[in-house]
Design a protein around this motif. Sequence first.
Motif, mmCIF file in Angstrom:
data_model
loop_
_atom_site.group_PDB
_atom_site.id
_atom_site.type_symbol
_atom_site.label_atom_id
_atom_site.label_comp_id
_atom_site.label_asym_id
_atom_site.label_seq_id
_atom_site.Cartn_x
_atom_site.Cartn_y
_atom_site.Cartn_z
ATOM 1 N N GLY A 136 0.683 -1.091 0.109
ATOM 2 C CA GLY A 136 0.088 -0.023 -0.003
ATOM 3 C C GLY A 136 0.875 1.239 -0.061
ATOM 4 O O GLY A 136 1.926 1.204 -0.303
ATOM 5 N N LEU A 137 0.243 2.310 0.336
ATOM 6 C CA LEU A 137 1.069 3.677 0.473
ATOM 7 C C LEU A 137 1.546 3.766 1.886
ATOM 8 O O LEU A 137 1.055 3.248 2.805
ATOM 9 N N VAL A 138 2.796 4.318 1.864
ATOM 10 C CA VAL A 138 3.497 4.499 2.956
ATOM 11 C C VAL A 138 3.895 6.054 3.067
ATOM 12 O O VAL A 138 4.289 6.634 2.268
ATOM 13 N N LEU A 139 3.329 6.735 4.357
ATOM 14 C CA LEU A 139 3.771 8.034 4.455
ATOM 15 C C LEU A 139 4.959 8.220 5.517
ATOM 16 O O LEU A 139 5.107 7.661 6.451
ATOM 17 N N VAL A 140 5.867 8.945 5.094
ATOM 18 C CA VAL A 140 6.804 9.457 6.149
ATOM 19 C C VAL A 140 6.569 10.863 6.594
ATOM 20 O O VAL A 140 6.651 11.799 6.021
ATOM 21 N N ASP A 141 6.200 10.882 7.988
ATOM 22 C CA ASP A 141 5.591 12.051 8.653
ATOM 23 C C ASP A 141 4.388 12.478 8.234
ATOM 24 O O ASP A 141 3.992 12.046 6.834
ATOM 25 N N THR A 142 3.650 13.286 8.764
ATOM 26 C CA THR A 142 2.256 13.901 8.196
ATOM 27 C C THR A 142 2.085 15.252 8.233
ATOM 28 O O THR A 142 1.052 15.596 7.401
ATOM 29 N N GLY A 143 3.099 16.071 8.695
ATOM 30 C CA GLY A 143 2.801 17.319 8.907
ATOM 31 C C GLY A 143 1.286 17.905 9.634
ATOM 32 O O GLY A 143 1.085 17.039 10.531
ATOM 33 N N TYR A 144 0.938 19.140 9.332
ATOM 34 C CA TYR A 144 -0.265 19.310 9.815
ATOM 35 C C TYR A 144 -1.600 18.650 9.472
ATOM 36 O O TYR A 144 -1.566 18.299 8.176
ATOM 37 N N GLY A 145 -2.412 18.272 10.138
ATOM 38 C CA GLY A 145 -3.506 17.579 9.746
ATOM 39 C C GLY A 145 -4.950 18.223 9.719
ATOM 40 O O GLY A 145 -4.972 19.489 9.899
ATOM 41 N N LEU A 146 -6.025 17.580 9.216
ATOM 42 C CA LEU A 146 -7.241 18.290 8.954
ATOM 43 C C LEU A 146 -7.854 18.784 10.132
ATOM 44 O O LEU A 146 -8.384 19.898 10.005
ATOM 45 N N ARG A 147 -7.550 18.104 11.315
ATOM 46 C CA ARG A 147 -8.033 18.644 12.693
ATOM 47 C C ARG A 147 -7.235 19.991 13.125
ATOM 48 O O ARG A 147 -7.667 20.749 13.711
ATOM 49 N N ASP A 148 -6.235 20.176 12.754
ATOM 50 C CA ASP A 148 -5.254 21.388 12.821
ATOM 51 C C ASP A 148 -5.500 22.604 11.981
ATOM 52 O O ASP A 148 -6.031 23.550 12.605
ATOM 53 N N VAL A 149 -6.056 22.426 10.993
ATOM 54 C CA VAL A 149 -6.220 23.397 9.957
ATOM 55 C C VAL A 149 -8.121 23.702 10.187
ATOM 56 O O VAL A 149 -8.349 24.805 9.693
ATOM 57 N N ALA A 150 -8.646 23.025 10.876
ATOM 58 C CA ALA A 150 -9.952 23.208 10.982
ATOM 59 C C ALA A 150 -10.342 24.434 11.873
ATOM 60 O O ALA A 150 -11.267 25.001 12.014
ATOM 61 N N HIS A 151 -9.200 25.015 12.539
ATOM 62 C CA HIS A 151 -9.327 26.099 13.461
ATOM 63 C C HIS A 151 -8.375 26.985 13.267
ATOM 64 O O HIS A 151 -7.420 27.387 14.040
ATOM 65 N N PRO A 152 -8.383 27.544 12.107
ATOM 66 C CA PRO A 152 -7.163 28.427 11.748
ATOM 67 C C PRO A 152 -7.230 29.661 12.420
ATOM 68 O O PRO A 152 -5.989 30.379 12.390
ATOM 69 N N HIS A 153 -8.311 30.163 13.027
ATOM 70 C CA HIS A 153 -8.156 31.632 13.493
ATOM 71 C C HIS A 153 -8.727 31.615 15.034
ATOM 72 O O HIS A 153 -8.919 32.337 15.495
ATOM 73 N N HIS A 154 -8.718 30.363 15.684
ATOM 74 C CA HIS A 154 -9.136 30.119 17.068
ATOM 75 C C HIS A 154 -7.952 30.187 17.893
ATOM 76 O O HIS A 154 -6.848 29.492 17.779
ATOM 77 N N TYR A 155 -7.931 30.961 19.037
ATOM 78 C CA TYR A 155 -7.006 31.164 20.032
ATOM 79 C C TYR A 155 -7.643 31.095 21.229
ATOM 80 O O TYR A 155 -8.690 31.573 21.685
ATOM 81 N N PRO A 156 -7.030 30.073 22.190
ATOM 82 C CA PRO A 156 -5.915 29.205 22.120
ATOM 83 C C PRO A 156 -6.343 28.154 21.008
ATOM 84 O O PRO A 156 -7.540 27.738 20.881
ATOM 85 N N HIS A 157 -5.488 27.916 20.122
ATOM 86 C CA HIS A 157 -5.741 26.626 19.191
ATOM 87 C C HIS A 157 -5.795 25.395 19.882
ATOM 88 O O HIS A 157 -4.899 25.229 21.256
ATOM 89 N N PRO A 158 -6.725 24.562 19.732
ATOM 90 C CA PRO A 158 -7.025 23.419 20.378
ATOM 91 C C PRO A 158 -5.795 22.261 20.411
ATOM 92 O O PRO A 158 -5.811 21.376 21.295
ATOM 93 N N ARG A 159 -5.189 22.424 19.420
ATOM 94 C CA ARG A 159 -4.069 21.290 19.005
ATOM 95 C C ARG A 159 -2.600 21.978 18.782
ATOM 96 O O ARG A 159 -1.680 21.018 18.892
ATOM 97 N N ILE A 160 -2.531 23.081 18.694
ATOM 98 C CA ILE A 160 -1.204 23.752 18.549
ATOM 99 C C ILE A 160 -1.106 24.832 19.535
ATOM 100 O O ILE A 160 -1.907 25.801 19.438
#
Length: 284
Positions: A43-67
């Motif tokens: 199958g497909l193999v990823l090396v690292d994933t970077g930022y994910g969908l749940r990270d980008v779902a809160h682009p203007h939220h402070y504090p960010h729930p994941r970063i």
Amino acid sequence: MRIHHLNCGTDCPLGGALFDGRSLGPLGRIVCHCLLIETDAHGLVLVDTGYGLRDVAHPHHYPHPRITPAWRAMLNIRLDERETARRQIEALGYRADDVRHIIATHLDFDHAGGLEDFPHATVHVMQREYDDATGPRADFVARHRWRPAQIDEVQRWRGYGARGEPWFGFDAVRDLDGLPPEILLLPLPGHTWGHAGVAVRVGDGRWLLHAGDAYFYRGEMRSAQRRCTPGLRAYQRLMEVDRVARLANQQRLRTLSIERRDAVTITCTHDPVELERCQAGDPL
């Protein structure tokens, strides 16, 4: 095996060329270089994933729930859904379930944010990295770098010890569970204790080594004289757990990049020039 070089996250820290060595304006550009490997039988193999969908779902939220706010402000993170590994993989015509394995160089927030976007994948990581990321996080850097919300729903972990057979003078963890023998884990502690590189045999006796955060800047490889921008030099020192180990492994990689340039191509996670050259098929 076919390898795609993806940018799964962009940071634009204030300082421009003091970080990336080339920007003309006040903001730099730092990437999250991930690999997508197409295998015949695994199958497909990823090396690292970077930022994910749940990270980008809160682009203007402070504090960010994941970063954390400190890291988000320091790096000026640009959260873009189009850059997530899942969306890029879907754009190539695949489904999330086609990703059967993810190999994490380490579990910092900018490397592990997309793990939960691939719930059926086995995540391969050094056991020490998993233990540190999921255990007590006592100091400032540990609390900010490892984010439980990014990894607490991952179900399929596979941890590895630090010893293995030699690979160009480095210890190599071979026979990763369910993966082809052409993919190896190389323990490279210093940035974190469980940090590792990922070596992929690309044919004709050549290897590609994704060195993760063992170095940050192109000038730290392929030349006897180490060069690094002030911003990235300072960031590496901030994030290290052991300076002696980090610099020693970086020196070993630098020697490898010079003496075995015919056999090994080395790239890191955050240098945009290295990513662009890999995407263009240009030699590093």
